[in-house]
Motif scaffolding. Structure first.
Motif, PDB file in Angstrom:
ATOM      1  N   LYS A 645       2.015   9.172   5.012  1.00  0.00           N
ATOM      2  CA  LYS A 645       2.051   7.769   5.442  1.00  0.00           C
ATOM      3  C   LYS A 645       2.338   6.877   4.249  1.00  0.00           C
ATOM      4  CE  LYS A 645      -1.841   5.726   6.461  1.00  0.00           C
ATOM      5  NZ  LYS A 645      -3.090   5.346   7.187  1.00  0.00           N
ATOM      6  N   VAL A 646       3.165   5.863   4.458  1.00  0.00           N
ATOM      7  CA  VAL A 646       3.463   4.871   3.436  1.00  0.00           C
ATOM      8  C   VAL A 646       2.971   3.519   3.926  1.00  0.00           C
ATOM      9  CG1 VAL A 646       5.301   3.637   2.212  1.00  0.00           C
ATOM     10  CG2 VAL A 646       5.436   6.125   2.500  1.00  0.00           C
ATOM     11  N   VAL A 647       2.221   2.814   3.085  1.00  0.00           N
ATOM     12  CA  VAL A 647       1.721   1.466   3.393  1.00  0.00           C
ATOM     13  C   VAL A 647       2.438   0.494   2.464  1.00  0.00           C
ATOM     14  CG1 VAL A 647      -0.282  -0.053   3.485  1.00  0.00           C
ATOM     15  CG2 VAL A 647      -0.509   2.373   4.114  1.00  0.00           C
ATOM     16  N   LEU A 648       3.149  -0.457   3.044  1.00  0.00           N
ATOM     17  CA  LEU A 648       3.923  -1.410   2.257  1.00  0.00           C
ATOM     18  C   LEU A 648       3.467  -2.836   2.555  1.00  0.00           C
ATOM     19  CD1 LEU A 648       7.579  -0.059   2.701  1.00  0.00           C
ATOM     20  CD2 LEU A 648       5.992   0.407   0.822  1.00  0.00           C
ATOM     21  N   PHE A 649       3.411  -3.635   1.500  1.00  0.00           N
ATOM     22  CA  PHE A 649       3.245  -5.074   1.639  1.00  0.00           C
ATOM     23  C   PHE A 649       4.624  -5.676   1.399  1.00  0.00           C
ATOM     24  CE2 PHE A 649      -0.923  -3.442   0.738  1.00  0.00           C
ATOM     25  CZ  PHE A 649      -1.744  -4.181   1.583  1.00  0.00           C
ATOM     26  N   VAL A 650       5.169  -6.321   2.411  1.00  0.00           N
ATOM     27  CA  VAL A 650       6.586  -6.673   2.386  1.00  0.00           C
ATOM     28  C   VAL A 650       6.803  -8.126   2.780  1.00  0.00           C
ATOM     29  CG1 VAL A 650       7.242  -4.303   2.958  1.00  0.00           C
ATOM     30  CG2 VAL A 650       6.977  -5.983   4.796  1.00  0.00           C
ATOM     31  N   SER A 651       7.962  -8.630   2.402  1.00  0.00           N
ATOM     32  CA  SER A 651       8.446  -9.917   2.885  1.00  0.00           C
ATOM     33  C   SER A 651       9.952  -9.828   2.989  1.00  0.00           C
ATOM     34  CB  SER A 651       8.027 -11.054   1.950  1.00  0.00           C
ATOM     35  OG  SER A 651       8.528 -10.848   0.641  1.00  0.00           O
ATOM     36  N   SER A 652      10.548 -10.775   3.700  1.00  0.00           N
ATOM     37  CA  SER A 652      11.987 -10.762   3.912  1.00  0.00           C
ATOM     38  C   SER A 652      12.502 -12.191   4.027  1.00  0.00           C
ATOM     39  CB  SER A 652      12.338  -9.976   5.182  1.00  0.00           C
ATOM     40  OG  SER A 652      13.728 -10.025   5.456  1.00  0.00           O
ATOM     41  N   SER A 653      13.761 -12.370   3.716  1.00  0.00           N
ATOM     42  CA  SER A 653      14.393 -13.672   3.912  1.00  0.00           C
ATOM     43  C   SER A 653      14.753 -13.903   5.370  1.00  0.00           C
ATOM     44  CB  SER A 653      15.656 -13.766   3.055  1.00  0.00           C
ATOM     45  OG  SER A 653      16.601 -12.772   3.451  1.00  0.00           O
ATOM     46  N   CYS A 654      14.640 -12.838   6.206  1.00  0.00           N
ATOM     47  CA  CYS A 654      15.023 -12.920   7.618  1.00  0.00           C
ATOM     48  C   CYS A 654      13.788 -12.820   8.515  1.00  0.00           C
ATOM     49  CB  CYS A 654      16.018 -11.823   7.960  1.00  0.00           C
ATOM     50  SG  CYS A 654      17.604 -12.023   7.132  1.00  0.00           S
ATOM     51  N   VAL A 715       4.249 -12.683   3.340  1.00  0.00           N
ATOM     52  CA  VAL A 715       3.950 -11.279   3.055  1.00  0.00           C
ATOM     53  C   VAL A 715       3.137 -10.673   4.195  1.00  0.00           C
ATOM     54  CG1 VAL A 715       2.951  -9.671   1.390  1.00  0.00           C
ATOM     55  CG2 VAL A 715       3.979 -11.816   0.594  1.00  0.00           C
ATOM     56  N   TYR A 716       3.542  -9.465   4.630  1.00  0.00           N
ATOM     57  CA  TYR A 716       2.882  -8.744   5.724  1.00  0.00           C
ATOM     58  C   TYR A 716       2.632  -7.302   5.291  1.00  0.00           C
ATOM     59  CZ  TYR A 716       4.732 -12.635   8.523  1.00  0.00           C
ATOM     60  OH  TYR A 716       5.049 -13.877   9.016  1.00  0.00           O
ATOM     61  N   CYS A 717       1.689  -6.674   5.962  1.00  0.00           N
ATOM     62  CA  CYS A 717       1.398  -5.263   5.719  1.00  0.00           C
ATOM     63  C   CYS A 717       1.978  -4.435   6.859  1.00  0.00           C
ATOM     64  CB  CYS A 717      -0.110  -5.034   5.628  1.00  0.00           C
ATOM     65  SG  CYS A 717      -0.584  -3.313   5.306  1.00  0.00           S
ATOM     66  N   ILE A 718       2.725  -3.390   6.524  1.00  0.00           N
ATOM     67  CA  ILE A 718       3.262  -2.482   7.533  1.00  0.00           C
ATOM     68  C   ILE A 718       2.927  -1.046   7.142  1.00  0.00           C
ATOM     69  CG2 ILE A 718       5.165  -4.048   8.106  1.00  0.00           C
ATOM     70  CD1 ILE A 718       7.009  -2.084   6.569  1.00  0.00           C
ATOM     71  N   GLU A 719       2.957  -0.146   8.126  1.00  0.00           N
ATOM     72  CA  GLU A 719       2.736   1.279   7.884  1.00  0.00           C
ATOM     73  C   GLU A 719       3.927   2.070   8.387  1.00  0.00           C
ATOM     74  OE1 GLU A 719      -0.911   2.735   9.446  1.00  0.00           O
ATOM     75  OE2 GLU A 719      -2.171   1.508   8.139  1.00  0.00           O
ATOM     76  N   ILE A 720       4.309   3.058   7.625  1.00  0.00           N
ATOM     77  CA  ILE A 720       5.401   3.961   7.993  1.00  0.00           C
ATOM     78  C   ILE A 720       4.837   5.371   8.062  1.00  0.00           C
ATOM     79  CG2 ILE A 720       7.637   4.906   7.337  1.00  0.00           C
ATOM     80  CD1 ILE A 720       8.159   2.325   5.783  1.00  0.00           C
ATOM     81  N   GLU A 721       4.876   5.963   9.233  1.00  0.00           N
ATOM     82  CA  GLU A 721       4.387   7.338   9.386  1.00  0.00           C
ATOM     83  C   GLU A 721       5.565   8.288   9.322  1.00  0.00           C
ATOM     84  OE1 GLU A 721       1.423  10.075  12.130  1.00  0.00           O
ATOM     85  OE2 GLU A 721       1.503   7.901  12.384  1.00  0.00           O
ATOM     86  N   LEU A 778      -2.351  -6.516  -3.287  1.00  0.00           N
ATOM     87  CA  LEU A 778      -1.432  -6.022  -2.258  1.00  0.00           C
ATOM     88  C   LEU A 778      -0.757  -4.750  -2.781  1.00  0.00           C
ATOM     89  CD1 LEU A 778       0.213  -9.421  -1.222  1.00  0.00           C
ATOM     90  CD2 LEU A 778      -1.823  -8.329  -0.257  1.00  0.00           C
ATOM     91  N   PRO A 779      -1.493  -3.655  -2.787  1.00  0.00           N
ATOM     92  CA  PRO A 779      -0.998  -2.425  -3.427  1.00  0.00           C
ATOM     93  C   PRO A 779      -0.181  -1.550  -2.470  1.00  0.00           C
ATOM     94  CG  PRO A 779      -3.290  -2.141  -2.789  1.00  0.00           C
ATOM     95  CD  PRO A 779      -2.892  -3.517  -2.337  1.00  0.00           C
ATOM     96  N   SER A 780       1.110  -1.687  -2.464  1.00  0.00           N
ATOM     97  CA  SER A 780       1.941  -0.756  -1.690  1.00  0.00           C
ATOM     98  C   SER A 780       1.714   0.649  -2.227  1.00  0.00           C
ATOM     99  CB  SER A 780       3.412  -1.145  -1.812  1.00  0.00           C
ATOM    100  OG  SER A 780       3.662  -2.396  -1.193  1.00  0.00           O
ATOM    101  N   HIS A 781       1.634   1.623  -1.320  1.00  0.00           N
ATOM    102  CA  HIS A 781       1.287   2.979  -1.763  1.00  0.00           C
ATOM    103  C   HIS A 781       1.691   4.027  -0.738  1.00  0.00           C
ATOM    104  CE1 HIS A 781      -2.162   1.548   0.661  1.00  0.00           C
ATOM    105  NE2 HIS A 781      -2.329   2.813   0.996  1.00  0.00           N
ATOM    106  N   ILE A 782       1.616   5.270  -1.127  1.00  0.00           N
ATOM    107  CA  ILE A 782       1.851   6.406  -0.250  1.00  0.00           C
ATOM    108  C   ILE A 782       0.566   7.213  -0.151  1.00  0.00           C
ATOM    109  CG2 ILE A 782       2.751   7.861  -2.127  1.00  0.00           C
ATOM    110  CD1 ILE A 782       4.618   9.150  -0.038  1.00  0.00           C
ATOM    111  N   VAL A 783       0.272   7.710   1.056  1.00  0.00           N
ATOM    112  CA  VAL A 783      -0.906   8.547   1.297  1.00  0.00           C
ATOM    113  C   VAL A 783      -0.418   9.973   1.533  1.00  0.00           C
ATOM    114  CG1 VAL A 783      -2.958   8.904   2.699  1.00  0.00           C
ATOM    115  CG2 VAL A 783      -2.080   6.578   2.348  1.00  0.00           C
ATOM    116  N   LEU A 784      -0.822  10.877   0.651  1.00  0.00           N
ATOM    117  CA  LEU A 784      -0.338  12.252   0.681  1.00  0.00           C
ATOM    118  C   LEU A 784      -1.448  13.222   1.071  1.00  0.00           C
ATOM    119  CD1 LEU A 784       1.640  12.183  -2.682  1.00  0.00           C
ATOM    120  CD2 LEU A 784       2.640  12.179  -0.392  1.00  0.00           C
TER     121      LEU A 784
END
Length: 833
Positions: A645-654, A715-721, A778-784
Motif C-alpha cells: 500500500k502507498v499513502v500519498l499526501f497530494v495536491s493538483s492544479s486541477c 492537500v489531500y490524503c489518498i491510498e493506493i493499494e 504529511l509523510p507520504s510513504h509505502i507500507v511493505l
C-alpha cells in the motif's frame, strides 16, 4: 497407448429459468455402457495416452485433437450409435465436468488440447456450453452478469441426467473461471468442486473491471476482439489484423463517447462497456453475483475450491482475496491457493515478459504433471467414494498428492544473479514456499517514507507511530500555506543553536504569491496534439529568493496558484493526458504494440507505441511525469510478500487527477546490463475524485453519486493499494517506488477536468501540475509486508542445482492465434477477460 471410446452429442439444448436455451456439446466416457436405444449421438474414439499431460516446453505444442481429424473419429463397430436423451438408462453413472465459455464451445485452436478428451479419458463426463448470447446459445450477452443464474440452472440440469452421479465439477480459466465463482454465489446443491484458474471476481469494482476508482481500459480491447461472437451479431467480424489497427488508432482518442468509440458499430457491446467505465459509485450495480462475491460470502457454495493464479495475472488480487475470504468458511483442506510468477495468458511457464524465473517456476512436472492433472487430482479427491479408491490405487495416489499440498503454495521471486540468459531474458530466479495463510505468518508491516532527495527511508520506531497516525487521520483539504507553517514550526524545533536568529528564534518565512494563469483546456477535436507544447505555464514566474539560514527553504517551488514553497517539502511533476505514462509490464494481457504483461525493464523502447522514440533506452523513471523514490543499496536481502500500500499526501492544479504507483526492484549495473535492470514488481492507482469511497465496505449506497472533486492546490490524503506479490529484493539492489498519474492502456486516462474519463460528453483535457508532499506532518510513504522468517520449502521443491532454462515465454503469446479457444482461453493472447 489404448484406443478410448466415448460418446458425443452436439448442440444439446439446456433450458434456463427464463425460457432461454443455452447450447452445449456433451461428451460421455464409455464406462457408462448405455443400453441400445434409437440413434441420436455419435460413438467416437481416439488413440492417445490415458493421461495426455505432455507439457508444452520450448515452444512445442500438444497433440492436435479435432473432430474432423483422424485421431478423433467415429468408431466403426457392430454396436449402434446411441442417444443421450434423458430417457436412457445406464449401467454406471459418472461425475460431470462443466465448462461454460464465451469463446465457442465447438472450436479449439490447433495448438490446444481438447479438454473433453482429457476428462472422458479419466471417466468423467464433460459438458461444454456457450454462454448466453454467444455463438449458438440464445439470449443477449452482457458480460459477466448472467453467469450466476445460468450456471446454477446448468449444474442442476446436468445433475438430473440419468448418466450423472449427481456430482458436478467446474473447470476453467479466466472467463471460464468467472462463471464458476458467479454461480457459486447461488450455491447450487450439486456443485461438488471447483478448479478456478486465473479468474473469478472477488469484487470487480476493486480489481478486474475498476481499480481505485479507475476503469481498466483492457475491457475495451476484449470487447473489440470478441464482438463478432454475439449470437445476434449481423456485422462481419473484424479480422485480428483489423482489430490491431483499430486499437492502435483509437489508443489516444480519449475520452471516448457513445457513438464515438471503438465499439460504435456494436452498440450492445458499447453500451455495457460504457456502463462499466462510468459507474464509479459503490452501489448494488456492482454488488451482485457475476461482479462480486462480497455480498454472498455467507451463502457462497461450500464446494471445495482450488485457486491457481500468477503474480502478474490480472486476477492475482481477486484470487488472493477469494482465498482469504473462503478459507475460514470452508472445511479444512477444502480451499487451496497456488501462485506462480506467471502472467494471465499461456501456460504456467518460466518466463514472464523480459524476466526468467528458472525452470522450477514451471507448473508442469514441478507442482503437478500439468494444470489438467492438478485439476483431476482435486476432483478425484472430492468425487470418488471409498469403494472407488479401494478398487483403483491410481485414484488413491492421485488424491493423496493433492491432499498433501499446503493451503498456500507460492513462488517467491528473486534471488537470481541477474545475468542475461541465452534467450535474452534477465535471470531473476525464485523458490516455491509453503504457508498456511496469505500473507504467511511472521509477516510484519514496514514503513518507508518519501524524502525530497528522492530517497526512500525507514524511519525510527517513534517516527513510525506518527506516520501511521497521519495516514489514519486522512486530513484534507489542507492549504499549502498551512503545510509550510507546520514545516517551519517543526524546523524551528530542530535548528541547531548556532543557526538560530538573534534571541534564539528560528528564522521566519512568509510564503510569497505571484499570479499565474491556469493551464488552458485542450479541445482534441480542434488542435493538432503533436504540435502542442507540454508547458502548463503561460506566464513563467520568477521564484522568490530563499530566506537565509532557513533549513526548510534551500530551493523554492512555485505552485499553480503562484505560491512559492520550499521544494524540499514536496515533489512536483506535470501530467498531460495526451502523453500518458505507458503501461510496460504488469497485470495486463498482451496486445501488439500496446500491452506487455509480466516483468519488464522499465525503459523506453520502440516496440511500445506510447514510448518516446526520441529517448529510446532511457529509464522511464527519467520522464518528466514520473517521480522516483528509492532506498540506498540494500545491505541485506528483503523479503516482501503480501499486499503493498502507498499513502500519498497530494495536491493538483486541477479539480481531478489520478496518482499511480509502481513498486520496482532495481538491479545495480552489471556486465550484461550496464545501466542496471529496473524490474516492475507490483502497482496500483487512485482517482482523486473517488478517494472518499471505501470500496472495501460491505455496505452499498444507491443514492446519486457525487464525485469528490479537489480544490486546486489544496492537500489531500489518498491510498493506493497494489496487487499482492512475493519478491526477494537482494542485497545491493534498490527498492524503488515510481509515482505518476497514468498507466495506459492498463487504466483509462483521466482528462483532469472533473468530467468522466469516458461518456462525459466532452473530449476536453487539461494538463495538471501534480504534487506529492513529504513533510514531517504529511509523510507520504509505502507500507511493505516484510517476512521476518521465511516459510519452509516443501520437500518436493527443495532446491537442486538450477539448469539454465530453455525458452517458455507465455507473456508474449502470439497475437495471430485464434481468440475463440474455449478450453484454455489464457493460452492465446486474444482472450483477456
Amino acid at each position: 497407448s489404448d484406443q478410448k471410446v466415448f460418446f458425443v452429442e452436439a448442440d444439446v439444448r439446456v433450458k434456463m429459468r427464463d425460457g432461454i436455451d443455452l447450447v452445449g456439446d456433451l461428451y460421455l466416457p464409455d464406462v457408462i455402457k448405455p443400453e441400445s436405444l434409437p440413434l441420436s449421438a455419435k460413438r467416437m474414439a481416439h488413440t492417445q495416452r490415458k493421461h495426455d499431460n505432455s507439457p508444452r516446453r520450448h515452444g512445442s505444442t500438444r497433440p492436435t485433437v479435432d473432430t474432423n481429424q483422424p485421431n478423433f473419429k467415429p468408431v466403426e463397430a457392430d454396436e449402434p450409435e446411441v442417444p443421450l436423451a434423458s430417457t436412457m438408462s445406464f449401467k454406471e453413472k459418472v461425475p460431470c465436468v462443466l465448462i461454460r465459455t464465451p469463446y465457442n464451445k465447438s472450436k479449439v485452436h490447433e495448438s490446444m488440447r481438447h479438454p473433453a478428451l482429457f476428462w472422458v479419458q479419466n471417466n468423467y463426463a464433460c459438458m461444454i456450453v456457450d454462454c448466453r448470447g454467444r455463438f449458438k446459445s440464445q439470449g443477449q450477452f452482457y458480460k459477466y452478469v448472467n453467469e450466476a443464474e445460468d450456471g446454477f440452472d446448468t449444474v442442476q440440469w446436468l445433475a438430473e441426467q440419468p448418466w450423472c452421479s449427481g456430482q458436478i465439477c467446474c473447470f476453467g480459466v479466466s472467463y471460464l473461471a468467472h462463471v464458476q465463482t458467479s454461480m457459486a454465489c447461488l450455491a447450487p446443491p450439486n456443485l461438488t468442486a471447483m478448479f478456478v484458474v486465473k479468474g473469478g471476481f472477488f469484487d470487480a469494482i476493486t480489481s478486474g473491471i475498476r481499480q481505485g476508482g479507475v476503469f481498466e481500459a483492457r475491457q475495451w480491447l476484449w470487447a473489440m476482439k470478441n464482438e463478432g461472437g454475439d449470437s445476434h451479431h449481423t456485422k462481419t467480424r473484424f479480422s485480428l489484423a483489423e482489430v490491431k489497427q483499430r486499437a492502435k488508432g483509437w489508443a489516444l482518442r480519449h475520452p471516448y463517447q457513445p457513438g464515438d468509440s471503438p465499439l460504435s458499430a456494436s452498440r450492445d457491446y458499447e453500451r455495457y462497456v460504457f456502463e462499466y467505465a462510468t459507474r464509479v459509485d459503490l452501489s448494488s450495480f456492482w454488488r451482485r453475483p457475476g461482479l462480486s462475491i462480497v455480498q454472498d460470502l455467507d451463502k457462497f457454495s461450500k464446494a471445495p475450491m482450488f485457486l491457481l493464479t500468477g503474480w502478474y495475472d490480472i486476477y492475482a488480487r481477486s484470487s488472493v482475496e477469494i482465498f482469504n475470504a473462503m478459507q475460514p468458511r470452508l472445511a479444512p483442506g477444502h480451499c487451496k491457493l497456488v501462485v506462480g510468477p506467471w502472467v494471465h495468458t499461456g501456460t504456467e511457464g518460466n518466463v514472464s515478459g523480459e524476466v526468467d524465473f528458472g525452470m522450477r517456476a514451471v507448473l508442469d512436472n514441478n507442482v503437478a504433471e500439468s494444470r489438467y492433472d492438478l485439476a483431476l487430482r482435486w476432483f478425484d479427491e472430492h468425487t470418488r467414494s471409498e469403494d472407488d479408491v479401494m478398487l483403483s490405487p491410481e485414484i488413491e495416489a492421485s488424491s493423496s498428492v493433492v491432499a498433501t499440498l499446503p493451503p498456500v503454495l507460492y513462488f517467491r521471486m528473486g534471488g537470481g544473479e541477474g545475468f542475461k540468459t541465452p534467450h535474452g531474458h534477465m535471470y531473476h530466479g525464485g523458490v516455491w514456499l509453503a504457508a498456511n495463510q496469505f500473507p504467511p505468518a511472521n509477516t510484519q508491516e514496514a514503513i518507508y517514507v518519501f524524502e525530497s532527495s528522492g530517497r526512500l527511508r525507514a524511519p525510527s520506531t517513534t517516527r513510525v507511530a506518527t506516520v501511521r497516525a497521519a495516514a489514519k487521520k486522512r486530513p484534507g483539504p489542507i492549504s499549502p500555506e498551512k503545510v509550510v507553517e507546520w514545516a517551519r514550526k517543526h524546523a524551528a524545533q530542530h535548528v541547531p543553536a548556532t543557526q538560530r536568529a538573534p534571541g534564539g528564534a528560528a528564522p521566519t518565512m512568509t510564503p510569497q504569491t505571484t499570479k499565474r494563469k491556469q493551464p488552458a483546456l485542450v479541445d482534441e477535436n480542434k488542435v493538432d496534439i503533436d504540435k502542442l507544447e507540454q508547458s502548463v505555464d503561460d506566464t513563467p514566474t520568477k521564484a522568490a529568493p530563499a530566506p537565509q539560514n532557513d533549513r526548510i527553504a534551500r530551493t523554492i517551488a512555485t505552485l499553480s496558484n503562484g505560491l512559492h514553497v520550499p521544494s524540499n517539502l514536496c515533489s512536483r511533476f506535470v501530467y498531460d493526458p495526451r502523453k500518458p505514462f505507458p503501461s510496460l509490464g504488469g497485470h495486463i494481457t498482451p496486445f501488439d504494440g500496446l500491452c506487455f504483461p509480466g516483468a519488464y525493464n522499465q525503459t523506453e523502447r520502440a516496440a511500445h507505441v506510447l514510448c518516446d522514440t526520441a529517448a529510446l533506452g532511457l529509464p522511464l523513471s527519467a520522464r518528466s511525469d514520473v517521480l522516483a523514490f528509492r532506498t540506498r543499496p540494500l545491505s541485506q536481502a528483503l523479503d516482501i510478500t503480501g499486499s503493498v500500500k502507498v499513502v500519498l499526501f497530494v495536491s493538483s492544479s486541477c479539480v481531478d487527477t489520478d496518482f499511480y504507483a509502481m513498486l520496482v526492484d532495481e538491479y545495480p549495473p552489471s556486465e550484461d546490463y550496464p545501466e542496471g535492470f529496473s524490474m516492475n514488481i507490483s502497482h496500483g492507482i487512485c482517482r482523486c475524485s473517488s478517494r472518499n469511497i471505501d470500496f472495501k465496505s460491505p455496505t452499498v449506497d444507491d443514492s446519486q453519486f457525487e464525485p469528490s472533486l479537489l480544490e486546486p492546490e489544496q492537500v489531500y490524503c489518498i491510498e493506493i493499494e497494489m496487487y499482492p506479490t512475493s519478491n526477494l529484493f537482494s542485497a545491493g539492489h534498490h527498492l524503488a517506488v515510481y509515482v505518476s498519474s497514468s498507466s495506459y492502456p492498463m487504466f483509462d486516462i483521466n482528462p483532469n477536468t472533473g468530467s468522466p474519463a469516458a461518456g462525459g460528453g466532452s473530449k476536453l483535457t487539461r494538463v495538471a501540475e501534480n504534487t506529492v508532499w513529504h513533510t514531517h506532518a504529511l509523510p507520504s510513504h509505502i507500507v511493505l509486508p516484510v517476512v521476518t522468517k521465511s516459510p519452509p520449502v516443501p520437500p518436493q521443491f527443495v532446491p537442486v542445482a538450477e539448469v539454465l532454462p530453455t525458452f517458455q515465454d507465455d507473456s508474449k503469446s502470439d497475437d495471430d492465434s485464434d481468440d475463440d479457444d474455449y478450453c484454455d482461453d489464457t493460452e492465446t493472447a486474444e482472450n483477456d477477460n
